[in-house]
Write an enzyme that holds these catalytic residues in place. Sequence first.
Site, short mmCIF file in Angstrom:
data_model
loop_
_atom_site.label_atom_id
_atom_site.label_comp_id
_atom_site.label_asym_id
_atom_site.label_seq_id
_atom_site.Cartn_x
_atom_site.Cartn_y
_atom_site.Cartn_z
N ASP A 1 8.59 5.26 -4.05
CA ASP A 1 7.36 5.86 -5.33
C ASP A 1 6.09 5.81 -4.39
OD1 ASP A 1 7.45 2.84 -5.39
OD2 ASP A 1 6.29 3.24 -7.09
N GLU B 1 7.02 0.34 -7.49
CA GLU B 1 6.25 -0.57 -6.68
C GLU B 1 4.94 -0.11 -7.12
OE1 GLU B 1 3.95 -3.01 -4.04
OE2 GLU B 1 3.89 -0.70 -4.19
#
Length: 398
Positions: free
Chosen positions: A75, A140
């Site tokens: 991400d 994250e």
Amino acid sequence: MSASDPVANLQALIRCPSVTPAEGGALSALEAMLTPLGFVVERMVASEPGTPDIENLYARLGTEGPHLMFAGHTDVVPTGDEASWSHPPFAAAIDGDMLYGRGAVDMKGGIACFVAAVARHIEKHGPPKGSISFLITGDEEGPAVNGTEKLLKWAADKGERWDACLVGEPTNPDRLGDMIKIGRRGSVSGRVTVHGVQGHAAYPHLADNPVRGLLPLAQALMDPPFDGGTPEFPASNLEVTSVDVGNPATNVIPAKATFAFNIRFNDTWTADSVKAEILRRMETAAVSSPLRPDREPVRFEVVWAERPNHVFLTRNNGLIASLSGAVESVTGKTPALSTTGGTSDARFIKDYCPVVEFGLVGQTMHMIDERVALADLETLTQIYGTFISRWFDNALLS
Ligand SMILES: [Zn+2]
């Protein structure tokens, strides 16, 4: 397509717009690189009430030990104003000797290089004498509740065990080879409410101003220093991050005042012992405040932020030496072994196996025009490849 070219790998990953919490095709792109290399790839969706579901990926090559894990995230943070980018953030454009795109260094670049390193290792030596796995989350940069922590538990519950982990976050401040992270400071936050008695500012003896109570409490947390640092860590440091009274009237003594703080602490402390020290300091200041002569002790309460981040330090010499030796042999530089900076997902991994962090140069992470030097992608791939060889040689000997 061979996955041994880190530039091609990175372009494929950047072209997937995986802004947290969207998978954006990034994990599928990674799966498409890993499956032909022989990895068994599993996708795991993590959920938690009140948060978006997140797709994660776990892939393993080999069934035997020793077992080396590479951890990271696909991400990325939002692009900001796309018009301000020199090249569209998900185009993965190459301009001169740079590759542009969101995630180029944080941290699709690290993943692209590790995949390339594994592919080259297999081409040259065959599969590793042991196992290599990828533990990759899509959560994250967001709240991180449906990411690495849950993925680790899910894999461990299925019987997965690891001997060491490398996290591919960007760790180098200026040049590739500057810095390996071998630990992280802990972090604890809290909010203190100081209670007083509301009244007229002209009649303070009838009231009890909570600001007079707040100031010595906040002061006691900021001075003296908590410690002078340790051989591996900088000094612990507490910052008061907010002071709030919310009182619009100049002639009213407010009923309460609050302040917030965050401490980044080293291995002198645990989360519990640093909390106890914070309480002790405030309790002492509450009874001896010169701002409130002849008054009862300051009445206050602390609400701790959920889930402290625990401090950790990796002392696994085989792991650290394999990585730092790999950096040195490829770049000619001796990397600093550092514990600086914020927290990372390594804080979860350290409960399962020793963990170190090394990746690209972090200068442009989260910025407009995030970009990476093509030469750095090649160098990092070589470092990772050398690390893989050295780590398995070392682990098989011991
Ligand atoms: Zn990152």
